[in-house]
Design a protein around this motif. Structure first.
Motif, PDB file in Angstrom:
ATOM      1  N   VAL A  19       0.858  -1.197   0.000  1.00 31.20           N
ATOM      2  CA  VAL A  19       0.000   0.000   0.000  1.00 31.20           C
ATOM      3  C   VAL A  19       0.881   1.229   0.000  1.00 31.20           C
ATOM      4  O   VAL A  19       1.567   1.496   0.986  1.00 31.20           O
ATOM      5  N   ALA A  21       1.471   4.651   0.912  1.00 30.31           N
ATOM      6  CA  ALA A  21       0.775   5.610   1.772  1.00 30.31           C
ATOM      7  C   ALA A  21       1.288   7.031   1.556  1.00 30.31           C
ATOM      8  O   ALA A  21       0.541   7.999   1.724  1.00 30.31           O
ATOM      9  N   GLY A  44      -3.441   8.659   3.861  1.00 32.12           N
ATOM     10  CA  GLY A  44      -2.036   8.697   4.309  1.00 32.12           C
ATOM     11  C   GLY A  44      -1.729   9.800   5.303  1.00 32.12           C
ATOM     12  O   GLY A  44      -0.561  10.099   5.568  1.00 32.12           O
ATOM     13  N   THR A  46      -2.221  10.060   8.655  1.00 34.04           N
ATOM     14  CA  THR A  46      -1.537   9.613   9.878  1.00 34.04           C
ATOM     15  C   THR A  46      -0.107   9.172   9.559  1.00 34.04           C
ATOM     16  O   THR A  46       0.837   9.438  10.319  1.00 34.04           O
ATOM     17  N   HIS A 205      -9.898  15.188   8.569  1.00 34.26           N
ATOM     18  CA  HIS A 205     -10.787  15.286   7.405  1.00 34.26           C
ATOM     19  C   HIS A 205     -11.957  16.200   7.754  1.00 34.26           C
ATOM     20  O   HIS A 205     -12.938  16.270   7.050  1.00 34.26           O
TER      21      HIS A 205
ATOM     22  N   MET B 452       3.049   1.723  14.650  1.00 36.48           N
ATOM     23  CA  MET B 452       2.014   0.704  14.434  1.00 36.48           C
ATOM     24  C   MET B 452       0.893   0.840  15.446  1.00 36.48           C
ATOM     25  O   MET B 452      -0.283   0.739  15.117  1.00 36.48           O
TER      26      MET B 452
HETATM   27  N1  LIG Z   1       0.717  -1.093   8.987  1.00 29.88           N
HETATM   28  C1  LIG Z   1       0.093  -0.999   7.831  1.00 29.88           C
HETATM   29  N2  LIG Z   1       0.162  -2.004   6.937  1.00 29.88           N
HETATM   30  C2  LIG Z   1      -0.466  -1.928   5.756  1.00 29.88           C
HETATM   31  N3  LIG Z   1      -1.168  -0.910   5.376  1.00 29.88           N
HETATM   32  C3  LIG Z   1      -1.298   0.143   6.227  1.00 29.88           C
HETATM   33  C4  LIG Z   1      -0.670   0.133   7.497  1.00 29.88           C
HETATM   34  N4  LIG Z   1      -0.966   1.304   8.087  1.00 29.88           N
HETATM   35  C5  LIG Z   1      -1.743   1.997   7.235  1.00 29.88           C
HETATM   36  N5  LIG Z   1      -1.935   1.311   6.099  1.00 29.88           N
HETATM   37  C6  LIG Z   1      -2.677   1.736   4.932  1.00 29.88           C
HETATM   38  O1  LIG Z   1      -2.049   2.910   4.457  1.00 29.88           O
HETATM   39  C7  LIG Z   1      -2.972   3.807   4.026  1.00 29.88           C
HETATM   40  C8  LIG Z   1      -2.786   5.094   4.745  1.00 29.88           C
HETATM   41  O2  LIG Z   1      -3.081   4.973   6.083  1.00 29.88           O
HETATM   42  P1  LIG Z   1      -3.244   6.139   7.113  1.00 29.88           P
HETATM   43  O3  LIG Z   1      -3.501   5.611   8.476  1.00 29.88           O
HETATM   44  O4  LIG Z   1      -2.063   7.038   6.980  1.00 29.88           O
HETATM   45  O5  LIG Z   1      -4.537   6.888   6.555  1.00 29.88           O
HETATM   46  P2  LIG Z   1      -5.324   8.116   7.149  1.00 29.88           P
HETATM   47  O6  LIG Z   1      -5.338   9.099   6.108  1.00 29.88           O
HETATM   48  O7  LIG Z   1      -4.727   8.472   8.453  1.00 29.88           O
HETATM   49  O8  LIG Z   1      -6.782   7.514   7.376  1.00 29.88           O
HETATM   50  P3  LIG Z   1      -7.855   7.921   8.455  1.00 29.88           P
HETATM   51  O9  LIG Z   1      -8.381   9.283   8.030  1.00 29.88           O
HETATM   52  O10 LIG Z   1      -8.919   6.908   8.337  1.00 29.88           O
HETATM   53  O11 LIG Z   1      -7.170   7.930   9.742  1.00 29.88           O
HETATM   54  C9  LIG Z   1      -4.328   3.195   4.297  1.00 29.88           C
HETATM   55  O12 LIG Z   1      -4.803   2.620   3.066  1.00 29.88           O
HETATM   56  C10 LIG Z   1      -4.050   2.122   5.308  1.00 29.88           C
HETATM   57  O13 LIG Z   1      -4.949   1.052   5.103  1.00 29.88           O
END
Ligand SMILES: Nc1ncnc2c1ncn2[C@@H]1O[C@H](COP(=O)(O)OP(=O)(O)OP(=O)(O)O)[C@@H](O)[C@H]1O
Ligand SMILES: [Mg+2]
Lengths: 236, 457
Positions: A19, A21, A44, A46, A205, B452
């Motif tokens: 993935v 990110a 992405g 976080t 968001h 994580m």
């Molecule tokens: N440890 C991981 N292993 C695999 N994929 C991951 C992992 N952590 C995050 N992802 C994937 O990476 C992408 C980005 O994740 P992230 O948590 O940064 O999103 P986000 O923008 O913070 O989402 P949200 O608004 O829901 O918190 C997502 O598709 C998530 O499923």
């Protein structure tokens, strides 16, 4: 520029498919700046915040903070750097359940215990009490987090983030679990921190939260764009 | 805010986890101490049982020793009495003397130099005692018109290599006469009475009681006077001696020895039948001695058997502890490790935020290992204290003998340096056990990826 990310990429390999990110993300944030990054869930945000927070090493690209490259430091040096320079606020508060409100706010001093700029424990305590006062938690100092409301918990987390007088606050959806009144209080505190010379990176968001920032950048599928994107996501 | 504060607050927050961990460590420490005490108690019980048995056999042996002493005293007494009654029982005569003459007439004709007696006395002779040179001849008492045996005697010739013994026969002083029973009865003699014998004056000094032997027709006078009267200056008919109490064929031994010193002599033994009685007593003494030896052997055997059975019991307990102790330690370690693992799983979020706040890897390790060490200290000390009590209890259950049941925590057990070492070392072992068992969990905690955790909500 206090924080500079240069073409930073990060791909997760945990699941069946890799993935991506972060895709060559570049950004600069200086002290006195309040930047919000918006984007849909899973884009992405976080990942970006943790990478900027020295907790998640990027696959490629350069991260420079306060003139230093944290990902080139040893783990211990990076931990000390983080403890001194950065403050975190999360949607889930992440308070230590068995410590009192006051002890939670004082927890960052653990990171200072062995650094050269060790603070006098009495100073830390006074500053902690001042912060509790500031966030309206003075009378809850001895309570454990389980007895606080969500708003109070997030204010406690804010106080904790500010204790070591960091250069930058990294806030991940800090208002996500709060009612508008408490959300405003937290956003107001972030604003005040910027006014006093700090930098804030807020990922959300939430339209309302982003509105508190000086600048709003957009993220989509790991790609950051600094030009406004009014048409797609305006609704809350 | 310090790490120890963090540790204590967490323990207070999750009491059950900590208490279970302390309990596991305490059981391990208790088992170590209790096993040690059981083994020491066993040794102490054995010591006491053996001491008891020892004094029992010693008492039995003491009894036998008294019996032997009594038999020995009896024997000695008997010999003394017999010797007194019989007088000398070994006769050394010139080789040419016909023994039949002695038996038929009670008198001797052949002579040998008186100096032989001195020669014997100067030798290292072992088989005889009390040498008495004599002349012994049947003569007519002309004044009284009767035949008597004249017995010239003098004091004993002391044996050079022996302590001076009390003489068996007193010497007869010159001018005095000791008279046998038949003679003084016939003549109506009294002690102190003057008599004329072969033209010489004698004073009766002793009148013998009846002996039923040639002694009853004998008169005893000084050897020198007798030699003069018989014209035998410096000659004697016989040397009388008293045989030693030796085992085996004594007369053969005596003959062998004397023939080496005085060739040209012969040796005869008188009254050997009476000596058989002494032999019987010797036998009795020997029997008593044998029974003493048997008692000693039996006592030793009993002690050995007891020691063997105690040793078996002790070994059994040691083997038991060799099986149980590692098992308990292993289970305790597993329990502590599992509890630590559960604790780490519970505290993932906390670990993530502490890392975000800047805690170093080592500090996270300290948080978990510090807690483990604390459970080790508390569990170790509690286990040691409880182990002291339960050691005595378990010892009583394992060994139902009376001595074991009545044995408390005695001075000998409590003050033994070995136990002291165990008591000192066990809390340290407990700390090591708790810390090492928690190590994997603590290492897991320290290596957790904060990103994580903070992301995965
Ligand atoms: N440890 C991981 N292993 C695999 N994929 C991951 C992992 N952590 C995050 N992802 C994937 O990476 C992408 C980005 O994740 P992230 O948590 O940064 O999103 P986000 O923008 O913070 O989402 P949200 O608004 O829901 O918190 C997502 O598709 C998530 O499923
Ligand atoms: Mg997110």
């Amino acid at each position: 520029m206090w924080l500079r990310l240069d073409r930073v990429s990060k791909t997760y390999h945990g699941g069946e498919n890799p993935v991506p990110a972060l895709c060559e993300v570049s950004l600069e944030i200086d002290t006195g700046m309040f930047v919000a990054i918006r984007g849909p869930s899973g884009c992405g945000k976080t990942t970006l915040l943790l990478t900027a927070g020295t907790l998640l090493a990027p696959d490629s690209g350069d991260v420079v903070m306060g003139g230093e490259r944290p990902y080139q430091m040893t783990g211990d040096a990076r931990a000390s750097f983080r403890g001194l320079q950065l403050g975190f606020v999360f949607q889930q508060f992440h308070l230590v359940p068995y410590l009192s409100v006051l002890d939670n706010v004082l927890a960052p001093t653990l990171a200072l215990a062995q650094s050269s700029s060790a603070v006098d424990p009495r100073d830390a305590r006074e500053r902690a009490l001042g912060l509790l006062e500031q966030f309206g938690l003075a009378d809850r100092a001895g309570h454990t987090p389980s007895r606080l409301s969500s708003g109070e918990r997030q204010r406690c987390a804010m106080a904790r983030a500010l204790l070591n007088q960091p250069k930058m606050l990294l806030a991940d959806e800090p208002t996500g679990n709060l009612d508008p009144e408490n959300a405003d209080q937290v956003l107001g505190a972030l604003r005040q921190f910027v006014t006093l010379g700090g930098a804030v990176l807020l990922v959300t968001h939430d339209n309302r939260a982003a509105a508190a920032a000086d600048k709003t950048w957009w993220m989509n599928r790991g790609v950051l764009s600094q030009s406004p994107q009014p048409e797609t996501v305006t609704a809350t | 805010m310090t790490l120890s504060h963090l540790i204590f607050r967490e323990i207070a927050h999750r009491k059950l986890n900590f208490l279970l961990s302390v309990l596991a460590v305490a059981v391990a420490a208790l088992t170590i101490v209790a096993a040690d005490i059981v083994v020491r108690r066993d040794a102490e019980v054995t010591r006491r049982v053996m001491a008891q048995k020892q004094s029992e056999t010693e008492a039995a042996i003491e009894e036998k020793i008294e019996l032997v002493a009594a038999a020995g005293a009896d024997l000695e007494d008997a010999i003394r009495k017999q010797m007194k009654g019989l007088g000398f029982n070994v006769l050394i005569l010139p080789e040419s003397q016909d023994v039949a003459e002695l038996h038929l007439q009670g008198s001797l004709t052949q002579t040998m130099p008186e100096s032989y007696a001195q020669q014997l006395a100067d030798s290292k002779i072992m088989t005889i005692n009390h040498l008495l040179p004599t002349v012994l001849k049947q003569v007519r008492w002309p004044e009284q018109e009767m035949d008597v045996v004249l017995y010239g005697t003098r004091g004993e010739v002391p044996l050079m290599h022996r302590d001076l013994k009390k003489p068996v026969l007193d010497a007869v002083a010159p001018g005095q006469m000791v008279v046998g029973h038949a003679i003084h009865q016939k003549l109506g003699l009294k002690v102190g009475q003057q008599v004329e014998f072969m033209g010489r004056e004698f004073t009766v000094s002793v009148l013998h009681p009846e002996r039923g032997s040639g002694d009853d027709v004998t008169v005893w006078i000084d050897l020198g006077q007798a030699q003069e009267m018989l014209g035998l200056q410096n000659l004697v008919h016989a040397i009388l001696a008293l045989e030693c109490e030796c085992a085996g064929d004594r007369i053969a031994q005596i003959r062998a020895e004397i023939s080496g010193i005085l060739p040209g002599t012969q040796v005869i033994e008188r009254y050997s039948q009476a000596l058989a009685r002494a032999e019987a007593r010797t036998k009795a003494k020997e029997v008593a001695e044998e029974s003493l030896a048997a008692e000693r052997l039996a006592g030793e055997a009993t002690l050995l058997r007891e020691l063997e059975s105690r040793t078996r019991l002790q070994r059994g307990h040691q083997q038991l502890s060799r099986i149980i102790l590692p098992l308990v330690l292993l289970l305790a370690a597993a329990a502590v490790g599992l509890l630590a693992y559960v604790n780490v799983r519970y505290r993932r979020e906390e670990i993530g935020i502490l890392r975000a706040l800047g805690l170093r890897t080592r500090q996270v390790l300290v948080v978990f290992l510090g807690k483990a060490a604390l459970s080790g200290v508390i569990g170790g000390v509690a286990g040691v204290l409880l182990g002291i009590g339960s050691g005595a209890l378990i010892g009583r259950l394992l060994d139902r003998s009376e001595v074991a049941i009545n044995l408390g925590l005695t001075e000998a057990i409590v003050s033994s340096p070995g136990l002291f070492v165990t008591l000192m070392v066990t809390p340290l072992l407990a700390v090591a056990l708790a810390t090492l068992s928690s190590w994997i969990a603590a290492a897991m905690a320290a290596s957790q990826d904060a990103a994580m955790i903070l992301q995965g909500e």
